[in-house]
Design an enzyme around this catalytic site. Sequence first.
Site, mmCIF file in Angstrom:
data_model
loop_
_atom_site.group_PDB
_atom_site.id
_atom_site.type_symbol
_atom_site.label_atom_id
_atom_site.label_comp_id
_atom_site.label_asym_id
_atom_site.label_seq_id
_atom_site.Cartn_x
_atom_site.Cartn_y
_atom_site.Cartn_z
ATOM 1 N N GLU A 177 -71.782 16.806 0.722
ATOM 2 C CA GLU A 177 -71.817 18.089 1.443
ATOM 3 C C GLU A 177 -71.735 19.296 0.502
ATOM 4 O O GLU A 177 -70.640 19.739 0.154
ATOM 5 C CB GLU A 177 -70.656 18.166 2.458
ATOM 6 C CG GLU A 177 -70.648 19.489 3.230
ATOM 7 C CD GLU A 177 -69.525 19.616 4.263
ATOM 8 O OE1 GLU A 177 -68.661 18.729 4.349
ATOM 9 O OE2 GLU A 177 -69.529 20.626 4.977
ATOM 10 N N LYS A 219 -75.177 16.366 3.835
ATOM 11 C CA LYS A 219 -74.648 17.291 4.847
ATOM 12 C C LYS A 219 -74.787 18.727 4.333
ATOM 13 O O LYS A 219 -73.887 19.254 3.683
ATOM 14 C CB LYS A 219 -73.180 16.952 5.130
ATOM 15 C CG LYS A 219 -72.520 17.898 6.127
ATOM 16 C CD LYS A 219 -71.218 17.326 6.658
ATOM 17 C CE LYS A 219 -70.504 18.334 7.548
ATOM 18 N NZ LYS A 219 -69.386 17.753 8.287
ATOM 19 N N SER A 261 -71.903 22.929 10.894
ATOM 20 C CA SER A 261 -72.196 24.099 11.742
ATOM 21 C C SER A 261 -71.799 25.396 11.049
ATOM 22 O O SER A 261 -72.426 26.432 11.301
ATOM 23 C CB SER A 261 -71.550 23.967 13.124
ATOM 24 O OG SER A 261 -70.149 23.838 13.056
ATOM 25 N N GLY A 263 -69.763 27.853 11.168
ATOM 26 C CA GLY A 263 -69.403 29.135 11.759
ATOM 27 C C GLY A 263 -70.469 29.680 12.695
ATOM 28 O O GLY A 263 -70.326 30.770 13.256
ATOM 29 N N SER A 289 -73.227 16.909 12.027
ATOM 30 C CA SER A 289 -71.879 16.470 11.635
ATOM 31 C C SER A 289 -71.015 17.707 11.812
ATOM 32 O O SER A 289 -70.482 18.248 10.852
ATOM 33 C CB SER A 289 -71.890 15.989 10.174
ATOM 34 O OG SER A 289 -70.578 15.706 9.747
#
Length: 340
Positions: A177, A219, A261, A263, A289
């Site tokens: 990520e 991610k 996501s 925010g 995710s």
Amino acid sequence: MTDKRLVDTARAMVAPNRGILAADESSGTIKKRFDSIGVESTEETRRAYRDLLFTAPGVEDYISGVILYDETIRQSGLDGTPFPKLLESRGIIPGIKVDLGAKDLPFAPGETITEGLDGLRERLAEYAELGARFTKWRAVITIGPSIPSYACVSTNAHALARYAALSEEAGLVPIVEPEVLMDGDHTIDRCDEVTKFTLQQVFEQLYYQRVSLEGMCLKPNMVLSGKGAAEQAGVQEVAERSIACFRDVVPSAVPGIVFLSGGQSDEDATAHLNAMNQMGPHPWELSFSYGRALQAPALKAWKGDTAKVEAAKKAFAHRAKMNGLARTGSYKPDLEQQVA
Ligand code: 13P
């Protein structure tokens, strides 16, 4: 040769119509979330809240895996079943956040490096023992007038690849990520440029460090206008810019891209994923995710009140379903009214 178990798990994590719930808030982050609804953060309230999410009826149709936090993977649900077992019994794969957080990067004001590599091999072995089948490590890249620096992007890419290699060695699928934050007033062009450069650096390091791309998930952030930018790109533009960016730098061997996501509002996060999937087929599965974008309505409905647990479960199940529909591009904003 890639371990077949890794490939099977990675594919199951991005199975059709389903995505991942990020419920791996650190003690500090979950306290912030609980503060926002006026609930004290204690081991018991955290356990009750996670139990609510993990036992919500019907979510197994839309949730393929859950990312847990160190405390949570050691806890049991209200019926006494250890959380990893409880999730497996519903066909949901348990995973674990293994980084130890983003710390100030020396000589790089406003930038961070994610720590947690020392002793990671031993921690991974313990998490596998506790039932985890995948892991997550988050690197943070901030956009500002003269950042990100090469130092920040390259050190974080290197650490992500070190982590991913150790995770695969332990038989655990790494979720890699690299999050380019949406905070700031930058344009979508700037987000595109920084995201592309960051991903290119990450995949270069993954290659050097012999990480199997078939056994991991990526991610990333979506390509978006900065949160404070005067001009905000619409849903279609976000979808088109994101897909173009990933096509340039994400190898097709990666089974799935599972977005954070970051925010965005719940409904924006769903609409963007939906628009991207409408543009398919793509070389990789495009899934979610999400942390905040899946949990926000449930948190608000719950507010720590046992009488509201059922309503909170329904709120979570609804968001899970909306995002499940976005996996095939079949989400419509009208469906938001149909909370069960
Ligand atoms: P958000 O979807 O709230 O950004 O959280 C996802 C996550 O796991 C961040 O590491």
